[in-house]
Design an enzyme around this catalytic site. Structure first.
Site, PDB file in Angstrom:
ATOM      1  N   SER A 184      -6.849   3.293  -5.180  1.00 15.54           N
ATOM      2  CA  SER A 184      -7.840   2.222  -5.060  1.00 15.54           C
ATOM      3  C   SER A 184      -8.493   2.227  -3.683  1.00 15.54           C
ATOM      4  O   SER A 184      -9.629   1.784  -3.529  1.00 15.54           O
ATOM      5  CB  SER A 184      -7.198   0.863  -5.335  1.00 15.54           C
ATOM      6  OG  SER A 184      -6.087   0.640  -4.490  1.00 15.54           O
ATOM      7  N   HIS A 200      -7.652  -2.335   1.100  1.00 15.00           N
ATOM      8  CA  HIS A 200      -8.932  -2.121   0.433  1.00 15.00           C
ATOM      9  C   HIS A 200     -10.099  -2.253   1.413  1.00 15.00           C
ATOM     10  O   HIS A 200     -11.078  -1.513   1.321  1.00 15.00           O
ATOM     11  CB  HIS A 200      -9.096  -3.114  -0.716  1.00 15.00           C
ATOM     12  CG  HIS A 200      -8.197  -2.819  -1.873  1.00 15.00           C
ATOM     13  ND1 HIS A 200      -7.985  -3.702  -2.906  1.00 15.00           N
ATOM     14  CD2 HIS A 200      -7.452  -1.715  -2.171  1.00 15.00           C
ATOM     15  CE1 HIS A 200      -7.154  -3.169  -3.782  1.00 15.00           C
ATOM     16  NE2 HIS A 200      -6.812  -1.966  -3.355  1.00 15.00           N
TER      17      HIS A 200
END
Length: 262
Positions: free
Chosen positions: A132, A185
């Site tokens: 991710s 992230h």
């Protein structure tokens, strides 16, 4: 019913068979590592990014943590998210560039920044793993290109700057999905912004060097689904067919050497 027919196995198989080389290798590495953790569960601990354990003997974690996943569903979700983004990146920059970046700086930079923030700013030891970080890196790079042609997105009476959409997605993901790293992230998205803005393009070897490697090793002839670094000359999968049409009447690029298309 049309939406269901688009997801049939034949179309999925056709899509997989068209994937370029580096994308295939990276996806296979993700699947292969997950399979390897079944008989060798210690591999997950070996590859995950754990800030408290980071020192010069643990640098392999910076390269491996995007390839390692917590479980099967974590892996599958990230595979579906990363595959089209990786394919698009490789189609634009070539196989050599993709392999060089995703086995090197695109893991070490966001991973290194995350480790420093966790150890010295937040004084925490949140363990992270999964592709991710690459998803948000590539999303950020994509929206920076879109921002040039579509500076904002209308949402009712509001106009949202296009470049902010990955940041909004990072926030929404952190709220809705349990056990995800907001900071991790953000680190991936930050490297994507830097890449799209041209600040870290120096990480890629010069095109002349890459062309020399391609020519000497005959990569276009030997490797199926290989994407040349110089698509202006070779096209996506090698030399394009030539014609006898004179070039004089064909419009040329307004800027020498400018890349056309995405």
């Amino acid at each position: 019913m049309a939406s269901y027919t688009q997801l049939n196995p034949a179309r999925l198989r056709s899509y997989v068979l068209r994937l370029p080389l580096a994308t295939r290798l990276l996806l296979l590495a993700i699947v292969g590592l997950w399979i390897a953790t079944i008989p060798l569960p210690w591999l997950r601990e070996f590859a995950r990014l754990e800030p408290a354990k980071m020192d010069l003997t643990q640098m392999h974690r910076l390269n491996l943590f995007p390839l390692m996943h917590l479980n099967f569903f974590h892996m599958v979700f990230n595979l579906f998210a990363i595959a089209p983004l990786l394919e698009r990146f490789e189609s634009e920059f070539g196989t050599l560039v993709t392999l060089a970046l995703f086995t090197g700086p695109f893991g070490t930079l966001p991973g290194g920044i995350y480790t420093l923030l966790e150890k010295f700013v937040f004084r925490a030891n949140t363990i992270v793993m999964g592709a991710s970080v690459w998803v948000f890196l590539l999303l950020s790079a994509e929206v920076m290109k879109q921002h040039k042609t579509t500076p904002s997105i209308a949402l009712g009476p509001y106009k949202i700057p296009t470049w902010t959409t990955p940041l909004i997605l990072v926030l929404v993901t952190s709220i809705l999905v349990p056990n995800v790293s907001f900071i991790g992230h953000l680190c991936g998205a930050g490297i994507g912004y830097l890449w799209a803005s041209g600040y870290i393009k120096f990480l890629v070897p010069h095109e002349k060097i890459l062309r020399w490697v391609e020519t000497k090793a005959n990569l276009l002839g030997r490797l199926p689904h290989y994407v040349s670094v110089d698509q202006k000359t070779y096209g996506r999968y090698g030399v394009l067919p030539t014609t006898s049409v004179p070039m004089g009447g064909i419009p040329r690029s307004p800027e020498p050497g400018a890349r056309l298309g995405p």
